[in-house]
Design a protein around this motif. Structure first.
Motif, mmCIF file in Angstrom:
data_model
loop_
_atom_site.group_PDB
_atom_site.id
_atom_site.type_symbol
_atom_site.label_atom_id
_atom_site.label_comp_id
_atom_site.label_asym_id
_atom_site.label_seq_id
_atom_site.Cartn_x
_atom_site.Cartn_y
_atom_site.Cartn_z
ATOM 1 N N GLU A 261 0.849 -1.176 0.000
ATOM 2 C CA GLU A 261 0.000 0.000 0.000
ATOM 3 C C GLU A 261 0.888 1.231 0.000
ATOM 4 O O GLU A 261 2.116 1.138 -0.037
ATOM 5 C CB GLU A 261 -0.926 -0.031 1.224
ATOM 6 C CG GLU A 261 -1.899 -1.216 1.200
ATOM 7 C CD GLU A 261 -2.787 -1.276 2.436
ATOM 8 O OE1 GLU A 261 -2.396 -0.700 3.481
ATOM 9 O OE2 GLU A 261 -3.857 -1.894 2.355
ATOM 10 N N GLU A 262 0.271 2.376 0.089
ATOM 11 C CA GLU A 262 1.031 3.617 -0.011
ATOM 12 C C GLU A 262 2.096 3.738 1.071
ATOM 13 O O GLU A 262 3.172 4.294 0.846
ATOM 14 C CB GLU A 262 0.079 4.811 0.079
ATOM 15 C CG GLU A 262 0.760 6.156 -0.144
ATOM 16 C CD GLU A 262 -0.245 7.294 -0.131
ATOM 17 O OE1 GLU A 262 0.202 8.450 -0.010
ATOM 18 O OE2 GLU A 262 -1.458 7.031 -0.236
ATOM 19 N N ASP A 263 1.810 3.197 2.255
ATOM 20 C CA ASP A 263 2.741 3.343 3.374
ATOM 21 C C ASP A 263 3.563 2.085 3.640
ATOM 22 O O ASP A 263 4.133 1.932 4.720
ATOM 23 C CB ASP A 263 1.975 3.726 4.643
ATOM 24 C CG ASP A 263 0.975 2.654 5.070
ATOM 25 O OD1 ASP A 263 0.754 1.715 4.280
ATOM 26 O OD2 ASP A 263 0.428 2.746 6.183
ATOM 27 N N SER A 264 3.640 1.149 2.680
ATOM 28 C CA SER A 264 4.384 -0.096 2.903
ATOM 29 C C SER A 264 5.443 -0.305 1.833
ATOM 30 O O SER A 264 5.394 0.289 0.747
ATOM 31 C CB SER A 264 3.433 -1.293 2.948
ATOM 32 O OG SER A 264 2.703 -1.403 1.746
ATOM 33 N N ASN A 265 6.422 -1.155 2.170
ATOM 34 C CA ASN A 265 7.543 -1.431 1.266
ATOM 35 C C ASN A 265 7.841 -2.928 1.255
ATOM 36 O O ASN A 265 7.487 -3.648 2.196
ATOM 37 C CB ASN A 265 8.790 -0.672 1.722
ATOM 38 C CG ASN A 265 8.623 0.827 1.652
ATOM 39 O OD1 ASN A 265 8.802 1.422 0.601
ATOM 40 N ND2 ASN A 265 8.283 1.448 2.776
ATOM 41 N N LEU A 266 8.530 -3.360 0.209
ATOM 42 C CA LEU A 266 8.954 -4.755 0.073
ATOM 43 C C LEU A 266 10.454 -4.782 -0.153
ATOM 44 O O LEU A 266 10.962 -4.173 -1.095
ATOM 45 C CB LEU A 266 8.236 -5.426 -1.106
ATOM 46 C CG LEU A 266 8.685 -6.851 -1.464
ATOM 47 C CD1 LEU A 266 8.388 -7.817 -0.320
ATOM 48 C CD2 LEU A 266 8.009 -7.318 -2.757
ATOM 49 N N TRP A 267 11.151 -5.485 0.758
ATOM 50 C CA TRP A 267 12.591 -5.669 0.620
ATOM 51 C C TRP A 267 12.859 -7.132 0.295
ATOM 52 O O TRP A 267 12.416 -8.028 1.019
ATOM 53 C CB TRP A 267 13.323 -5.281 1.906
ATOM 54 C CG TRP A 267 13.343 -3.804 2.158
ATOM 55 C CD1 TRP A 267 12.711 -2.822 1.450
ATOM 56 C CD2 TRP A 267 14.047 -3.136 3.220
ATOM 57 N NE1 TRP A 267 12.962 -1.592 1.990
ATOM 58 C CE2 TRP A 267 13.786 -1.745 3.083
ATOM 59 C CE3 TRP A 267 14.862 -3.565 4.265
ATOM 60 C CZ2 TRP A 267 14.318 -0.793 3.953
ATOM 61 C CZ3 TRP A 267 15.395 -2.628 5.138
ATOM 62 C CH2 TRP A 267 15.134 -1.251 4.984
ATOM 63 N N LEU A 268 13.601 -7.375 -0.769
ATOM 64 C CA LEU A 268 13.901 -8.725 -1.240
ATOM 65 C C LEU A 268 15.386 -9.017 -1.051
ATOM 66 O O LEU A 268 16.232 -8.180 -1.349
ATOM 67 C CB LEU A 268 13.535 -8.871 -2.715
ATOM 68 C CG LEU A 268 12.089 -8.515 -3.101
ATOM 69 C CD1 LEU A 268 11.942 -8.447 -4.607
ATOM 70 C CD2 LEU A 268 11.122 -9.527 -2.506
ATOM 71 N N ILE A 269 15.682 -10.213 -0.577
ATOM 72 C CA ILE A 269 17.069 -10.610 -0.354
ATOM 73 C C ILE A 269 17.183 -12.118 -0.498
ATOM 74 O O ILE A 269 16.198 -12.840 -0.352
ATOM 75 C CB ILE A 269 17.552 -10.144 1.049
ATOM 76 C CG1 ILE A 269 19.060 -10.407 1.219
ATOM 77 C CG2 ILE A 269 16.726 -10.781 2.161
ATOM 78 C CD1 ILE A 269 19.647 -9.794 2.491
ATOM 79 N N ARG A 286 12.565 -3.043 -3.209
ATOM 80 C CA ARG A 286 14.017 -2.958 -3.299
ATOM 81 C C ARG A 286 14.661 -4.346 -3.211
ATOM 82 O O ARG A 286 14.143 -5.246 -2.552
ATOM 83 C CB ARG A 286 14.559 -2.071 -2.168
ATOM 84 C CG ARG A 286 14.030 -0.645 -2.213
ATOM 85 C CD ARG A 286 14.688 0.212 -1.155
ATOM 86 N NE ARG A 286 16.145 0.190 -1.287
ATOM 87 C CZ ARG A 286 16.963 0.786 -0.412
ATOM 88 N NH1 ARG A 286 16.461 1.409 0.638
ATOM 89 N NH2 ARG A 286 18.270 0.727 -0.596
ATOM 90 N N LEU A 287 15.783 -4.461 -3.888
ATOM 91 C CA LEU A 287 16.558 -5.709 -3.897
ATOM 92 C C LEU A 287 17.896 -5.456 -3.223
ATOM 93 O O LEU A 287 18.598 -4.496 -3.550
ATOM 94 C CB LEU A 287 16.777 -6.171 -5.336
ATOM 95 C CG LEU A 287 17.692 -7.387 -5.543
ATOM 96 C CD1 LEU A 287 17.082 -8.632 -4.926
ATOM 97 C CD2 LEU A 287 17.969 -7.604 -7.029
ATOM 98 N N PHE A 288 18.248 -6.338 -2.268
ATOM 99 C CA PHE A 288 19.536 -6.240 -1.577
ATOM 100 C C PHE A 288 20.397 -7.431 -1.965
ATOM 101 O O PHE A 288 19.927 -8.577 -2.014
ATOM 102 C CB PHE A 288 19.325 -6.198 -0.064
ATOM 103 C CG PHE A 288 18.621 -4.953 0.406
ATOM 104 C CD1 PHE A 288 19.341 -3.833 0.786
ATOM 105 C CD2 PHE A 288 17.229 -4.903 0.451
ATOM 106 C CE1 PHE A 288 18.696 -2.682 1.204
ATOM 107 C CE2 PHE A 288 16.579 -3.753 0.871
ATOM 108 C CZ PHE A 288 17.316 -2.635 1.247
#
Length: 298
Positions: A261-269, A286-288
């Motif tokens: 949603e507007e206030d959430s993020n997805l970090w992939l690793i 984002r990808l780490f």
């Protein structure tokens, strides 16, 4: 599950020590540092004692001792010398070798003795970054090469998990000092390799954030439920073997459309995360490349 190995081919020794099989043969022939056993059909193989000796010889060689000198030493002197010369510079390699031997022998005492020795000189974070991460990378290779069995991998992983849990519990009793976001850490469906995401949970807690740790094989619907309770969620998804290369982009699309949603993020690793189509990445996805990179972002 494969049967537990306690004998090794020369290729296994190469995988476990990093010394090329050709070099091992030269050391045997020229310096008699190892004496291979032979089957009834005259096929060479090695036992655990030979593996342990070669690991010690490898450390001495890396430390500057010539093979010609090592070969003249009594067998009992080699492990004593290894203990005597361990320094900050060589402690990492020695510890990794000791953990390998603990794994191959299912020796919990050796694991604990090695860990406690490291902890007397280093912080838990240093032990994990400098020793456990490279150790698990090596173990992944050894498993793929069929040098070790799943039993070996599960044994050493469990002991490392225990240390992670103990150190995580020490900081969980403290209230979060940062309230701008909540981290949700999880593994996708059919993913069970948990050490990496467990360590990230420790680091994020240490940084002062609240975490929700969901663990292995989490369905997307379970992530949806969390939106009822928290705002400003950063989802951290650790992908080691799942989703596979063919399905990973579909999976990320589903997460972005159903969860973010507007206030959430997805970090992939994780290893498999490197297969994500880079055009799918943006300010919210984002990808780490590794744990260090993600921890630096906190």
């Amino acid at each position: 599950m494969s049967s537990v190995k306690n004998t090794f081919s020369i290729k296994d020794l190469e995988n476990l020590t990093g010394i090329k099989a050709h070099t091992i043969r030269i050391w045997e022939k020229r310096y008699n540092v190892l004496e291979p056993l032979r089957t009834d059909t005259n096929i060479r193989y090695y036992d655990l004692l030979a593996l342990q000796k070669l690991l010690n010889i490898t450390l001495l060689h890396d430390y500057g001792y010539k093979i010609s000198k090592i070969s003249q030493m009594p067998s009992e002197k080699i492990p004593q010398l290894v203990q005597d010369i361990i320094s900050t510079k060589s402690a990492k390699n020695h510890a990794i070798s000791s953990f390998k031997m603990a794994m191959m022998n299912f020796d919990q005492k050796l694991f604990l003795d090695t860990y406690n020795s490291l902890l007397s000189e280093k912080s838990f974070r240093e032990v994990f970054f400098e020793v456990f991460i490279p150790l698990m990378e090596e173990i992944g290779f050894l498993w793929q090469a069929e040098t070790i069995s799943p039993a070996h991998e599960h044994f050493i992983s469990y002991l490392i998990k225990l240390k992670l849990l103990v150190n995580t519990e020490k900081i969980q009793s403290e209230n979060p000092t940062k309230e701008d976001k909540v981290f949700v850490l999880y593994l996708p469906m059919d993913e069970v390799h948990e050490l990496g995401v467990m360590y990230l949970n420790y680091e994020i807690l240490l940084s002062g954030y609240k975490t929700i740790y969901l663990g292995q094989s989490v369905p997307i619907d379970s992530l949806k439920d969390l939106k009822k309770y928290f705002n400003n969620i950063t989802y951290v998804c650790y992908m080691t073997v799942e989703p596979n290369k063919e399905s990973i982009n579909t999976y990320v699309k589903e997460i972005k459309s159903q969860i973010l949603e507007e206030d959430s993020n997805l970090w992939l690793i994780g290893r498999c995360a490197q297969n994500v189509d880079k055009t799918m990445l943006d300010s919210k996805t984002r990808l780490f490349n590794n744990i260090t990179e993600l921890v630096t972002e906190l």
